[in-house]
Each structure stands twice: as structure tokens, then as C-alpha cells.
Write an enzyme that holds these catalytic residues in place. Sequence first.
Site, short mmCIF file in Angstrom:
data_model
loop_
_atom_site.label_atom_id
_atom_site.label_comp_id
_atom_site.label_asym_id
_atom_site.label_seq_id
_atom_site.Cartn_x
_atom_site.Cartn_y
_atom_site.Cartn_z
N TYR A 215 33.23 25.96 -68.06
CA TYR A 215 31.96 26.69 -68.03
C TYR A 215 31.93 27.67 -66.85
CZ TYR A 215 26.84 27.22 -67.64
OH TYR A 215 25.57 27.71 -67.56
N ASP B 152 16.69 26.89 -68.37
CA ASP B 152 17.26 27.51 -67.17
C ASP B 152 16.33 28.61 -66.68
OD1 ASP B 152 18.78 28.73 -65.21
OD2 ASP B 152 20.56 28.97 -66.45
N ASP C 167 22.93 22.15 -61.91
CA ASP C 167 22.85 22.03 -63.36
C ASP C 167 23.12 20.59 -63.78
OD1 ASP C 167 22.41 24.74 -63.63
OD2 ASP C 167 24.10 25.09 -64.98
#
Lengths: 126, 126
Positions: free
Chosen positions: A16, A40, A101
Site C-alpha cells: 500500500y 479517511d 491507519d
Amino acid sequence: MNNNTAQAMEAVVRRYIAALNAGDLEAIVALYAEDGTVEDPVGSPVHRGLAAIRAFYAQSLALKLDVTLEGPIRAAANEAAFAFCVRLHWQGRNTAIRPIDVFRFDESGKIQSMRAIFGPNNMSAE
Amino acid sequence: MNNNTAQAMEAVVRRYIAALNAGDLEAIVALYAEDGTVEDPVGSPVHRGLAAIRAFYAQSLALKLDVTLEGPIRAAANEAAFAFCVRLHWQGRNTAIRPIDVFRFDESGKIQSMRAIFGPNNMSAE
């Protein structure tokens, strides 16, 4: 049922980050489940499904991003969390954003949900 | 409804870390909502309510913990996340555990849920 090893989840996080740095939209989308979700930052509207996820990242990648992990990736059960820094040139200035995250994975190892935790205090001019 | 400012959530995280370092069980429990939950690490059974939370931390604090934040606290909406390191002497050796914790807050600023994301890869001898 949990088929996700920590190693496999860490590998997805590293792919990612590499894809963000490469500006590789399709490589990012390929990490997500068909019905995956992206929130997000947390508290903002959720993007649901690959079309919405693709549109969200296409907008993010319109800017050149310099993304670096900050510390080890944490992974257990079906989840991974990681602190990182995104540097970008935004509104005429060099800016750094520092999210954490959290990815939750489905049984096939795809990202089922992504939630990015950061607020204005985590954004700074550099 | 979100009454939690980033500053207030960050302050709770700092009080939490200070209480862990001080071995102050009641100071930790006081940060939680009556019906709060603790899942530490993620994938393990959830401790629900103050009595269960107190029992969980009493066990954790039986060892002297040295807890340090790693990087800035992230906070937005009703959530905060932070990377940290816990050093302790365990089974005859100095051990470091590096979780990322995610706190979700209720409207009064108490911790409604705590989830600690770390696995065996995040534990090391020092």
C-alpha cells in the site's frame, strides 16, 4: 475465521505504501475487497466499494505523495495499524500529515475496511 | 454528536500513559465510561464495564511498566490513536511490546472502547 498472518497483513501495508509513493492507483485498488470501505479521516463520509475507493484515491494521487512509515507495523487477528507521514506540496507550501491507519482484512487477505485517524493537530507546514 | 476536541482526547491519552507509568489503577479506571470496553490485544476476549476493566488493569500493573509514546497522538472525530512502547521485565528478561491503541470516546469524554493492536511480531527481547 482468521486466515491472515501478521506477515501477510504487513506485506499488504508495505504494498500500500509503495503504491502510494508510486502513484499507482490500480495497485492500491487491488488491495481492497469488492465491498471494502474507506473512512479517511475518521468522521468523514465512508467510501464504499471499489468504484468509490478508486475515485477517492484518484483524487489523493493528483498530488505527488511522499509516504514514510513511522515505526513498526502492528498486526494481530484480522487487523493491522501503522503510523506514517505523508509529505506533499499543497496550497503553495510543503505540508506533512501524520495519520495512523487501521486496516481490517477479510478472509482472503483483502482490505475490508480502512480508517485513517488524524486531525488538524496532525497536519503541519514543513 | 461530538463534544470531544482533539486537545481533550490527547489529554486523556497522556493521563492514561502517566497512570500506567505510575501504576495508578484508579486513575486508569477513572478514564473509562461505565459501560466501556477493552480489547487488548484485538482478537482476545473483550472486558466490558468498570469491574472487568479494573480487573484487567490490576493484572497488567502487577508488573512495573515503563511506557513511552512513539510519535504524535492522532485524534479526530471521537477517536484517538497512538503508537507506544511498553518495557517490562517478564519471565526473566527485559521485553518491549509496541502496540497501537485506538480509543473511542463517549460524549462526556470518557473512553467508550479501547482496542490494542499488536501481535507477536511487536514483542521483542531487549
